[in-house]
Scaffold this motif. Structure first.
Motif, short mmCIF file in Angstrom:
data_model
loop_
_atom_site.label_atom_id
_atom_site.label_comp_id
_atom_site.label_asym_id
_atom_site.label_seq_id
_atom_site.Cartn_x
_atom_site.Cartn_y
_atom_site.Cartn_z
N SER A 9 1.29 -1.32 0.30
CA SER A 9 0.07 -0.16 0.28
C SER A 9 0.90 0.96 0.08
O SER A 9 0.05 2.43 -0.44
CB SER A 9 -1.14 -0.06 1.24
OG SER A 9 -0.22 0.40 1.98
N THR A 10 1.99 1.14 0.10
CA THR A 10 3.26 2.47 0.46
C THR A 10 3.73 2.19 -0.67
O THR A 10 4.21 3.76 -1.24
CB THR A 10 4.00 2.13 1.26
OG1 THR A 10 4.13 1.05 1.63
CG2 THR A 10 2.82 2.46 3.07
N LYS A 12 4.46 1.86 -4.25
CA LYS A 12 3.17 1.56 -5.45
C LYS A 12 4.20 2.29 -6.83
O LYS A 12 4.41 3.56 -6.81
CB LYS A 12 1.81 1.55 -5.47
CG LYS A 12 1.04 1.27 -3.87
CD LYS A 12 -0.26 1.66 -4.57
CE LYS A 12 -0.86 1.06 -3.57
NZ LYS A 12 -2.66 1.05 -3.85
N GLU A 56 -5.04 -6.16 -1.10
CA GLU A 56 -4.36 -5.48 -0.72
C GLU A 56 -3.93 -5.71 0.06
O GLU A 56 -4.51 -5.50 1.99
CB GLU A 56 -5.24 -4.16 -1.01
CG GLU A 56 -4.77 -2.37 -0.33
CD GLU A 56 -3.74 -1.76 -2.36
OE1 GLU A 56 -2.51 -0.98 -1.67
OE2 GLU A 56 -4.26 -2.92 -3.13
N SER A 59 -3.75 -0.29 4.97
CA SER A 59 -2.82 0.97 5.11
C SER A 59 -2.91 0.90 7.01
O SER A 59 -4.18 0.22 7.08
CB SER A 59 -3.33 1.83 4.83
OG SER A 59 -4.19 2.04 4.94
#
Length: 60
Positions: A9-10, A12, A56, A59
């Motif tokens: 999620s970080t 990308k 996913e 986060s």
């Protein structure tokens, strides 16, 4: 707690697949991207399958 392969999620660039693989293996995402680049004839299909199949990462 066991680690599960997920999209990052970080980290990308497109969908977070390379970042997620790098986090799972504990290596740099740059190295994973290089591997995907140099094996592009096969890795394109692997990447597409991973985009569809990986969850996913939540986060924080």
């Amino acid at each position: 707690m066991s680690q599960k392969l997920r999209k990052s999620s970080t980290d990308k660039a497109l969908y977070g697949v390379c970042g997620g693989v790098a986090e799972f293996l504990g290596i740099s995402s740059f190295v994973v991207r290089l591997i995907f680049f140099f094996t592009s004839s096969v890795s394109v299909w692997v990447y597409i399958i991973l985009v569809w199949s990986l969850d996913e990462k939540p986060s924080l």
